[in-house]
Design a protein around this motif. Structure first.
Motif, PDB file in Angstrom:
ATOM      1  N   ASP A 103     -38.189  29.146 -65.951  1.00 15.10           N
ATOM      2  CA  ASP A 103     -39.148  29.817 -65.078  1.00 15.10           C
ATOM      3  C   ASP A 103     -38.928  29.591 -63.591  1.00 15.10           C
ATOM      4  O   ASP A 103     -39.519  30.296 -62.770  1.00 15.10           O
ATOM      5  N   THR A 104     -38.140  28.603 -63.219  1.00 14.99           N
ATOM      6  CA  THR A 104     -37.925  28.351 -61.794  1.00 14.99           C
ATOM      7  C   THR A 104     -36.564  27.729 -61.561  1.00 14.99           C
ATOM      8  O   THR A 104     -36.059  26.978 -62.400  1.00 14.99           O
ATOM      9  N   ASN A 105     -36.004  28.057 -60.411  1.00 15.11           N
ATOM     10  CA  ASN A 105     -34.721  27.480 -60.014  1.00 15.11           C
ATOM     11  C   ASN A 105     -34.872  26.736 -58.682  1.00 15.11           C
ATOM     12  O   ASN A 105     -33.891  26.444 -58.011  1.00 15.11           O
ATOM     13  N   LEU A 106     -36.143  26.410 -58.342  1.00 19.34           N
ATOM     14  CA  LEU A 106     -36.442  25.709 -57.104  1.00 19.34           C
ATOM     15  C   LEU A 106     -36.403  24.201 -57.324  1.00 19.34           C
ATOM     16  O   LEU A 106     -36.559  23.722 -58.456  1.00 19.34           O
ATOM     17  N   PRO A 107     -36.223  23.417 -56.262  1.00 20.06           N
ATOM     18  CA  PRO A 107     -36.268  21.950 -56.396  1.00 20.06           C
ATOM     19  C   PRO A 107     -37.584  21.507 -57.013  1.00 20.06           C
ATOM     20  O   PRO A 107     -38.638  22.103 -56.778  1.00 20.06           O
ATOM     21  N   ASN A 108     -37.550  20.428 -57.772  1.00 20.05           N
ATOM     22  CA  ASN A 108     -38.720  20.001 -58.528  1.00 20.05           C
ATOM     23  C   ASN A 108     -39.899  19.591 -57.645  1.00 20.05           C
ATOM     24  O   ASN A 108     -41.053  19.641 -58.078  1.00 20.05           O
ATOM     25  N   ILE A 109     -39.638  19.179 -56.409  1.00 27.26           N
ATOM     26  CA  ILE A 109     -40.750  18.780 -55.544  1.00 27.26           C
ATOM     27  C   ILE A 109     -41.649  19.973 -55.226  1.00 27.26           C
ATOM     28  O   ILE A 109     -42.864  19.824 -55.037  1.00 27.26           O
ATOM     29  N   VAL A 110     -41.086  21.176 -55.191  1.00 28.27           N
ATOM     30  CA  VAL A 110     -41.899  22.375 -54.963  1.00 28.27           C
ATOM     31  C   VAL A 110     -42.878  22.565 -56.115  1.00 28.27           C
ATOM     32  O   VAL A 110     -44.071  22.813 -55.919  1.00 28.27           O
ATOM     33  N   HIS A 111     -42.383  22.422 -57.326  1.00 29.62           N
ATOM     34  CA  HIS A 111     -43.243  22.527 -58.507  1.00 29.62           C
ATOM     35  C   HIS A 111     -44.330  21.457 -58.483  1.00 29.62           C
ATOM     36  O   HIS A 111     -45.471  21.715 -58.878  1.00 29.62           O
ATOM     37  N   ALA A 112     -44.000  20.264 -58.019  1.00 32.22           N
ATOM     38  CA  ALA A 112     -44.983  19.179 -57.956  1.00 32.22           C
ATOM     39  C   ALA A 112     -46.170  19.570 -57.077  1.00 32.22           C
ATOM     40  O   ALA A 112     -47.340  19.403 -57.468  1.00 32.22           O
ATOM     41  N   PHE A 113     -45.888  20.110 -55.916  1.00 31.05           N
ATOM     42  CA  PHE A 113     -46.967  20.502 -55.006  1.00 31.05           C
ATOM     43  C   PHE A 113     -47.672  21.772 -55.473  1.00 31.05           C
ATOM     44  O   PHE A 113     -48.892  21.924 -55.274  1.00 31.05           O
ATOM     45  N   GLN A 114     -46.956  22.695 -56.100  1.00 22.29           N
ATOM     46  CA  GLN A 114     -47.609  23.880 -56.658  1.00 22.29           C
ATOM     47  C   GLN A 114     -48.656  23.473 -57.703  1.00 22.29           C
ATOM     48  O   GLN A 114     -49.774  23.988 -57.726  1.00 22.29           O
ATOM     49  N   THR A 115     -48.261  22.554 -58.565  1.00 17.91           N
ATOM     50  CA  THR A 115     -49.165  22.088 -59.617  1.00 17.91           C
ATOM     51  C   THR A 115     -50.363  21.374 -59.019  1.00 17.91           C
ATOM     52  O   THR A 115     -51.521  21.657 -59.372  1.00 17.91           O
ATOM     53  N   ALA A 116     -50.107  20.440 -58.114  1.00 17.91           N
ATOM     54  CA  ALA A 116     -51.180  19.648 -57.521  1.00 17.91           C
ATOM     55  C   ALA A 116     -52.187  20.517 -56.773  1.00 17.91           C
ATOM     56  O   ALA A 116     -53.409  20.343 -56.905  1.00 17.91           O
ATOM     57  N   GLU A 117     -51.689  21.456 -55.991  1.00 21.48           N
ATOM     58  CA  GLU A 117     -52.576  22.286 -55.185  1.00 21.48           C
ATOM     59  C   GLU A 117     -53.405  23.245 -56.040  1.00 21.48           C
ATOM     60  O   GLU A 117     -54.556  23.542 -55.712  1.00 21.48           O
ATOM     61  N   ILE A 277     -45.357  21.732 -47.595  1.00 20.11           N
ATOM     62  CA  ILE A 277     -45.340  20.363 -48.087  1.00 20.11           C
ATOM     63  C   ILE A 277     -45.619  19.352 -46.974  1.00 20.11           C
ATOM     64  O   ILE A 277     -46.392  18.402 -47.164  1.00 20.11           O
ATOM     65  N   GLU A 278     -45.033  19.529 -45.801  1.00 19.41           N
ATOM     66  CA  GLU A 278     -45.246  18.582 -44.704  1.00 19.41           C
ATOM     67  C   GLU A 278     -46.719  18.511 -44.311  1.00 19.41           C
ATOM     68  O   GLU A 278     -47.247  17.435 -44.009  1.00 19.41           O
ATOM     69  N   LYS A 279     -47.378  19.638 -44.329  1.00 22.61           N
ATOM     70  CA  LYS A 279     -48.798  19.677 -43.979  1.00 22.61           C
ATOM     71  C   LYS A 279     -49.655  18.977 -45.029  1.00 22.61           C
ATOM     72  O   LYS A 279     -50.718  18.415 -44.719  1.00 22.61           O
ATOM     73  N   LEU A 280     -49.212  18.981 -46.276  1.00 24.75           N
ATOM     74  CA  LEU A 280     -49.993  18.427 -47.381  1.00 24.75           C
ATOM     75  C   LEU A 280     -49.799  16.927 -47.577  1.00 24.75           C
ATOM     76  O   LEU A 280     -50.627  16.257 -48.211  1.00 24.75           O
ATOM     77  N   TRP A 281     -48.709  16.389 -47.069  1.00 23.62           N
ATOM     78  CA  TRP A 281     -48.396  14.977 -47.318  1.00 23.62           C
ATOM     79  C   TRP A 281     -49.535  14.014 -46.973  1.00 23.62           C
ATOM     80  O   TRP A 281     -49.838  13.108 -47.765  1.00 23.62           O
ATOM     81  N   TYR A 283     -52.733  14.150 -47.098  1.00 18.13           N
ATOM     82  CA  TYR A 283     -53.768  14.091 -48.137  1.00 18.13           C
ATOM     83  C   TYR A 283     -53.262  13.323 -49.360  1.00 18.13           C
ATOM     84  O   TYR A 283     -53.953  12.437 -49.886  1.00 18.13           O
ATOM     85  N   TYR A 284     -52.057  13.651 -49.811  1.00 24.92           N
ATOM     86  CA  TYR A 284     -51.554  13.034 -51.033  1.00 24.92           C
ATOM     87  C   TYR A 284     -51.112  11.585 -50.815  1.00 24.92           C
ATOM     88  O   TYR A 284     -51.167  10.772 -51.750  1.00 24.92           O
ATOM     89  N   GLU A 285     -50.718  11.252 -49.604  1.00 23.46           N
ATOM     90  CA  GLU A 285     -50.398   9.845 -49.313  1.00 23.46           C
ATOM     91  C   GLU A 285     -51.642   8.967 -49.472  1.00 23.46           C
ATOM     92  O   GLU A 285     -51.549   7.831 -49.954  1.00 23.46           O
ATOM     93  N   LYS A 286     -52.801   9.477 -49.090  1.00 17.24           N
ATOM     94  CA  LYS A 286     -54.047   8.729 -49.282  1.00 17.24           C
ATOM     95  C   LYS A 286     -54.325   8.502 -50.768  1.00 17.24           C
ATOM     96  O   LYS A 286     -54.785   7.428 -51.172  1.00 17.24           O
ATOM     97  N   LEU A 287     -54.039   9.515 -51.585  1.00 11.57           N
ATOM     98  CA  LEU A 287     -54.259   9.373 -53.031  1.00 11.57           C
ATOM     99  C   LEU A 287     -53.282   8.373 -53.639  1.00 11.57           C
ATOM    100  O   LEU A 287     -53.646   7.582 -54.524  1.00 11.57           O
ATOM    101  N   ILE A 288     -52.046   8.407 -53.181  1.00  9.59           N
ATOM    102  CA  ILE A 288     -51.056   7.433 -53.661  1.00  9.59           C
ATOM    103  C   ILE A 288     -51.509   6.025 -53.330  1.00  9.59           C
ATOM    104  O   ILE A 288     -51.463   5.114 -54.172  1.00  9.59           O
ATOM    105  N   ASP A 289     -51.991   5.821 -52.098  1.00  8.43           N
ATOM    106  CA  ASP A 289     -52.461   4.494 -51.684  1.00  8.43           C
ATOM    107  C   ASP A 289     -53.680   4.053 -52.489  1.00  8.43           C
ATOM    108  O   ASP A 289     -53.893   2.863 -52.701  1.00  8.43           O
ATOM    109  N   LYS A 290     -54.467   5.013 -52.941  1.00  6.67           N
ATOM    110  CA  LYS A 290     -55.675   4.692 -53.712  1.00  6.67           C
ATOM    111  C   LYS A 290     -55.346   4.314 -55.155  1.00  6.67           C
ATOM    112  O   LYS A 290     -55.936   3.369 -55.705  1.00  6.67           O
ATOM    113  N   TYR A 291     -54.403   5.030 -55.767  1.00  7.74           N
ATOM    114  CA  TYR A 291     -54.173   4.865 -57.208  1.00  7.74           C
ATOM    115  C   TYR A 291     -52.877   4.138 -57.569  1.00  7.74           C
ATOM    116  O   TYR A 291     -52.815   3.483 -58.613  1.00  7.74           O
TER     117      TYR A 291
END
Length: 298
Positions: A103-117, A277-281, A283-291
């Motif tokens: 379904d996709t030929n994009l780098p996996n980090i793109v899929h990671a943020f697509q899913t999360a968002e 992705i740069e704009k979203l980091w 928010y997600y860095e705070k979640l990483i630090d929390k969990y």
């Protein structure tokens, strides 16, 4: 006159997880594609992506045996490969294209943020769920440390028992797997007992089981629902195909609801629309630090 079929109890339980009204609605469209256009595993020798996917699964199904999985667990579950933060591991996914994904030929980090968002949009108050979407494929970093992709990506299945009918390429891809000729492993229950619990099955080795074990080892603060989604999101023969229900305990049906809930965000968000992705980091860095804070053992 309609014929009433009395399903076994485990299949009735599985059916309760499905919304029968979906069959009466127009087919949903996700990311500009019909639902039925995702996860198409038809063969086409002239299509380079379809051939790549088929070859990856053929290698996987030929080589994922009980002994192979034991060897990978012995090697990887020492957690002595490297030390790295969650963010640094995510950044490595910039350089990974999943060879099993049609379904996709994009780098996996793109899929990671697509899913999360997409999870964040529908469940704004469940921040642990957002982070789960972001990191769910993070076990794929194994591909940078010597593991072939057929031992990292793709759908998972239990080893040590008969292979489920709904496994992709099931008809011929297991022909060279020696466990199919081993009487200890080639029956319905194989080396397991009925209703032994899905968590007691030895799964084919890949990013799901590795990341689940890694999060437990590093004492992450993610809830059990998140850990279940991570551990079983690639177990399509179970959560989508309805196979292996004869191994389910009553607790597994609660877990299955969460895995099914996660699946639509994992699968139907794959598109060519790349999040900022740069704009979203931040928010997600705070979640990483929390969990899952700090440098962890991989």
């Amino acid at each position: 006159m309609l014929k009433v079929i009395d399903l076994p109890q485990q299949n009735r339980n599985y059916a309760k997880l499905l919304d029968p009204s979906e069959q009466l609605r127009p087919e949903p469209i996700y990311a500009g594609k019909l639902q039925s256009e995702f996860r198409k595993f038809d063969e086409d020798l002239e299509d380079s992506i379809k051939e790549r996917v088929r070859k990856t699964y053929e290698l996987m199904h030929s080589n994922q045996t009980v002994e192979f999985v034991k060897s990978r667990m012995k090697d990887w579950l020492k957690f002595n490969k490297f030390k790295m933060t969650i963010k640094d591991a995510l950044l490595k996914l910039n350089d990974l294209v999943d060879e099993s994904d049609p379904d996709t030929n994009l780098p996996n980090i793109v899929h990671a943020f697509q899913t999360a968002e997409s999870i964040r949009e529908e469940h704004p108050d469940l921040d642990w769920f957002h982070l789960t979407g972001l990191i769910h494929d993070l076990g794929k970093v194994m591909a940078f440390y010597g593991e072939p992709q057929w031992a990292v990506v793709g759908d998972t299945f239990p080893v040590g028992c008969a292979w489920g009918d709904s496994i992709v390429y099931r008809a011929t891809s297991f022909d060279n797997n020696p466990d199919g000729k081993d009487s200890r492993y080639n029956t319905k229950y194989g080396m397991y007992k009925p209703q032994c619990g899905i968590s007691n099955l030895m799964m084919s080795w890949g990013h799901d089981e590795y990341l689940y074990r890694l999060l437990v080892h590093n004492k992450s603060k993610l809830p059990k629902e998140a850990l279940a989604m991570i551990r079983y999101h690639s177990f399509y023969p179970w959560h989508a195909g309805g196979d292996y229900m004869h191994f389910c305990s009553s607790e597994d049906y609660k877990i299955l609801k969460w895995v099914v809930k996660f699946n639509k965000f994992d699968l139907y968000t794959k598109s060519n629309a790349v999040p900022d992705i740069e704009k979203l980091w931040p928010y997600y860095e705070k979640l990483i630090d929390k969990y899952i804070p700090g440098v962890i053992e991989w």
